[in-house]
Design a protein around this motif. Sequence first.
Motif, short mmCIF file in Angstrom:
data_model
loop_
_atom_site.label_atom_id
_atom_site.label_comp_id
_atom_site.label_asym_id
_atom_site.label_seq_id
_atom_site.Cartn_x
_atom_site.Cartn_y
_atom_site.Cartn_z
N LEU A 40 0.80 -1.22 0.00
CA LEU A 40 0.00 0.00 0.00
C LEU A 40 0.84 1.28 0.00
O LEU A 40 0.38 2.32 -0.47
N VAL A 41 2.05 1.21 0.54
CA VAL A 41 2.84 2.41 0.78
C VAL A 41 4.29 2.18 0.36
O VAL A 41 4.71 1.06 0.06
N SER A 42 5.06 3.26 0.37
CA SER A 42 6.51 3.17 0.19
C SER A 42 7.18 3.20 1.56
O SER A 42 6.70 3.85 2.47
N SER A 43 8.30 2.50 1.67
CA SER A 43 9.08 2.54 2.91
C SER A 43 10.53 2.85 2.56
O SER A 43 10.91 2.92 1.39
N ASP A 44 11.36 3.00 3.58
CA ASP A 44 12.77 3.32 3.31
C ASP A 44 13.56 2.09 2.87
O ASP A 44 14.72 2.22 2.49
N ARG A 45 12.96 0.91 2.91
CA ARG A 45 13.57 -0.35 2.45
C ARG A 45 14.83 -0.68 3.24
O ARG A 45 15.72 -1.37 2.76
N GLY A 46 14.88 -0.22 4.48
CA GLY A 46 16.10 -0.35 5.27
C GLY A 46 16.24 -1.68 5.97
O GLY A 46 15.26 -2.32 6.37
N GLY A 47 17.49 -2.07 6.15
CA GLY A 47 17.83 -3.21 6.98
C GLY A 47 18.70 -2.71 8.12
O GLY A 47 19.67 -1.97 7.90
N TYR A 48 18.35 -3.09 9.34
CA TYR A 48 19.04 -2.57 10.53
C TYR A 48 19.43 -3.74 11.43
O TYR A 48 18.59 -4.57 11.78
N VAL A 49 20.72 -3.79 11.80
CA VAL A 49 21.20 -4.82 12.72
C VAL A 49 21.83 -4.11 13.90
O VAL A 49 22.77 -3.32 13.74
N TRP A 50 21.30 -4.36 15.10
CA TRP A 50 21.69 -3.63 16.30
C TRP A 50 22.51 -4.51 17.24
O TRP A 50 22.09 -5.60 17.62
N GLY A 51 23.70 -4.01 17.60
CA GLY A 51 24.57 -4.75 18.50
C GLY A 51 24.89 -3.97 19.76
O GLY A 51 24.51 -2.81 19.91
N THR A 52 25.64 -4.58 20.65
CA THR A 52 25.95 -3.96 21.94
C THR A 52 26.98 -2.84 21.81
O THR A 52 27.11 -2.02 22.72
N GLU A 53 27.72 -2.77 20.68
CA GLU A 53 28.74 -1.75 20.49
C GLU A 53 28.43 -0.79 19.35
O GLU A 53 29.25 0.05 18.99
N GLY A 54 27.26 -0.96 18.72
CA GLY A 54 26.91 -0.10 17.60
C GLY A 54 25.88 -0.79 16.72
O GLY A 54 25.27 -1.78 17.13
N TYR A 55 25.71 -0.27 15.53
CA TYR A 55 24.72 -0.87 14.65
C TYR A 55 25.09 -0.68 13.18
O TYR A 55 25.96 0.13 12.83
N LEU A 56 24.43 -1.44 12.37
CA LEU A 56 24.68 -1.49 10.93
C LEU A 56 23.39 -1.14 10.19
O LEU A 56 22.31 -1.59 10.58
N VAL A 57 23.50 -0.31 9.15
CA VAL A 57 22.34 0.09 8.35
C VAL A 57 22.60 -0.27 6.89
O VAL A 57 23.62 0.14 6.32
N VAL A 58 21.69 -1.02 6.31
CA VAL A 58 21.78 -1.36 4.90
C VAL A 58 20.74 -0.54 4.14
O VAL A 58 19.55 -0.61 4.45
N THR A 59 21.20 0.23 3.18
CA THR A 59 20.28 1.01 2.35
C THR A 59 19.74 0.13 1.24
O THR A 59 20.50 -0.36 0.41
N ASN A 60 18.43 -0.11 1.28
CA ASN A 60 17.70 -0.90 0.29
C ASN A 60 18.02 -2.39 0.36
O ASN A 60 18.87 -2.90 -0.38
N ILE A 61 17.31 -3.10 1.20
CA ILE A 61 17.52 -4.54 1.32
C ILE A 61 17.15 -5.29 0.05
O ILE A 61 17.55 -6.43 -0.14
N ASN A 62 16.38 -4.67 -0.84
CA ASN A 62 15.96 -5.32 -2.07
C ASN A 62 17.06 -5.29 -3.13
O ASN A 62 17.00 -6.03 -4.11
N ASN A 63 18.05 -4.42 -2.94
CA ASN A 63 19.19 -4.32 -3.85
C ASN A 63 20.20 -3.41 -3.17
O ASN A 63 20.29 -2.24 -3.49
#
Length: 351
Positions: free
Chosen positions: A254-277
């Motif tokens: 129904l909508v658009s999203s940021d398509r983000g992937g986020y992995v959160w750890g105890t010392e920081g985190y990781l962001v993936v721009t566009n999990i679809n590609n």
Amino acid sequence: MSRFNGKRAEFEASGEKINVAILGAGRIAHTMAGTLTQMAEDSLYSSWIHPYAVAARDITRAQAFADQWHFDKAYGSYEELVADPDVDLVYIATPHSLHAEQAILCMKAGKNVLVEKSFTANAGQAREALAVAEETGMLCTEAIWTRYMPSRKLINEVIESGEIGEVKAASANLCYPVSGKARMTDPACAGGALLDVGVYPLNFLDMAVGADHGRTLDHFDTSMVPAETGVDAQNSTTLYYSDGTMAVSTSSMLVSSDRGGYVWGTEGYLVVTNINNPESIDIYDNAHKPVRSIAVPPQLTGYEYEVADAANALLDGKIECEAMPHADTIRIMELMDAIRDRWGLKFPFES
């Protein structure tokens, strides 16, 4: 046995190419055709990958497709395509509900198959198709491109290095306003957000925090909002792993999203721009300050990786690809079945 299946040495000595055919002539088929055309012109692939044939349900449409992409052959039925002895690998680009029967048709005719995601409409159909792969010795692999991309290794290397500490939580989303497409809301086509776009965040989480890192799923909670036809218009599923890690998968048509992937750890985190590609992988510390950004390698379209992996696997006589083995396909299909079961959503062809 297809022409080259399990005969890598003979193939490399012959100077011949793997003839790739496309079953279906819709939007995703055009994307693959564009990829194959670029592969045929690229030094990495041009000596062994050849865009060969297309089949649609009428010859006029198939011929127009072949003319547009300069394919050698066009067929007005799928049966004619699989009867062609020169076809080596068939990419199946039709609605989910047709994948199993068409993959089986191809394999029984001696054709290896690369089946667009979701692999089938349900796990039962997946098991039927994979049983035929075992029976015939044909390659049968799911074409979920993110499993084959170099970004998968890059993401996993960051997580395994401990750079963001011990991973405890994650989130992934993929949403596009595509409910106007008839097949997306059609229960007979196995429509709905889950199988079409939701499969990507589920696979992302499986790779980033799940099975790729030895975690097993303990249980999940899930909810959805139905479309008028009864299929899911949007949904959210929280996965709880046996070690206490949790991850949230969200998808919508129904909508658009940021398509983000986020992995959160105890010392920081990781962001993936566009999990679809994936376009970039960015790492942050606990103060939310950027640590570094990892560039994703240049690509043709991103589909070339699954084609090359499938071609290599068939040359080695394998019936599955290492990047997406049958066990992984079944695990994701079973999870999506369980999610739909929790919603009370069955397709008309399911008893």
